[in-house]
Design a protein around this motif. Structure first.
Motif: not given
Length: 291
Positions: A167-191
């Motif tokens: 859950a710490e990643d959900a909390d962090w990426t929400i705060r990042i989005r609130r700071a004005g950054y877009r969260l982008y998914f790139e499926p080709a960067a795969m693990v």
């Protein structure tokens, strides 16, 4: 752009595989940092990696924060020690970043070493399969994530009050989005994710803990999640857990990309039940309402 790969690890048995995959990238990393404990000596096979020994186990949020604070790169590429990146993984992240994104999450292949591990992957990462199109997302997981240094400096690090790795990643990426950054998914960067959760007991413990931690995020950002007011009561979660689990499981398998994993459906439903019970436990203990 100088790239720092940061890997938190607590004696992960898959660390050498992850490191070998990073070393085999079509575009090499400028720096590899491993943070945590390596009592098995996996790092001996990768002398170019920088090791930050924490001396004792630390939570994943703490390990990632230490790694980012020590990194010299302009781009931080976060990778979990149980993730094996595809040979063009780093190049795909760097390419999307060069195109203007500042926060990029990659895809997770859902195969696992056995039925329990694969089912856990389906339940956990169904939103990030490589069959899904690229584009903005509400949340991104940190097991396969690239962020610019400026994002870390502006939004701050991960919340280290979350125990374990949930859950710490959900909390962090929400705060990042609130700071004005877009969260982008790139499926080709795969693990490929190879979790150590290979038994019924492992999976049950993981999902109880996830529910325990994630409800705190859902209450902290109730407006963004659309969290119902009743969700602040433990009894609400216990009483409605079968319906919540059924609704979420149905939503997962409404996605045709998940149909090949139909055998995991009973476990997916069961993990969502456990999540609800973990949320109820967190509310009972007062953890869910901590700031």
């Amino acid at each position: 752009m100088r790239v720092s790969v940061i890997i938190p690890s607590l004696n992960a048995p898959t660390l050498s595989r992850a490191l070998n995959a990073v070393l085999a990238q079509s575009q090499p990393a400028d720096e590899i940092i491993v943070v945590g404990r390596d009592e098995a000596g996996a790092l001996a096979a990768c002398p170019t990696a920088r090791f930050i020994d924490t001396g004792a186990p630390v939570c994943a949020a703490r390990a990632r924060n230490l790694g980012m604070a020590a990194a010299t790169g302009d781009l931080f590429l976060l990778l979990d020690a149980d993730c094996i990146p595809r040979p063009d993984w780093l190049a795909q992240h760097a390419g999307r970043q060069a195109a203007g994104e500042r926060v990029v999450g990659g895809a997770v292949a859902l195969q696992g070493s056995n039925y329990w591990a694969q089912s856990d992957n389906v339940s956990m990462f169904h939103e990030f399969v490589p069959q899904h199109p690229p584009g903005p997302r509400f949340l991104l997981p940190t097991l396969n994530l690239s962020v610019r240094r400026e994002v870390f400096e502006r939004a701050g690090g991960l919340d280290e009050s979350f125990p374990g790795a949930a859950a710490e990643d959900a909390d962090w990426t929400i705060r990042i989005r609130r700071a004005g950054y877009r969260l982008y998914f790139e499926p080709a960067a795969m693990v490929a994710h190879a979790p150590a959760r290979t038994t019924r007991h492992d999976v049950a413990r993981h999902w109880r803990n996830l529910g325990h931690n994630a409800i705190r995020v859902r209450l902290r950002y109730a407006d963004e999640f659309g969290t119902p007011r009743g969700a602040r009561r433990a009894g609400w979660w216990r009483a409605l857990s079968p319906l919540i689990a059924a609704r979420i499981t149905a939503g997962i398998y409404a996605d045709r990309a998940l149909w090949p994993h139909w055998r995991s459906l009973p476990v997916v439903y069961w993990t969502k039940l456990l999540y609800c019970l973990g949320a109820a436990r967190a509310i009972d203990s007062g953890f869910a309402t901590q700031p």
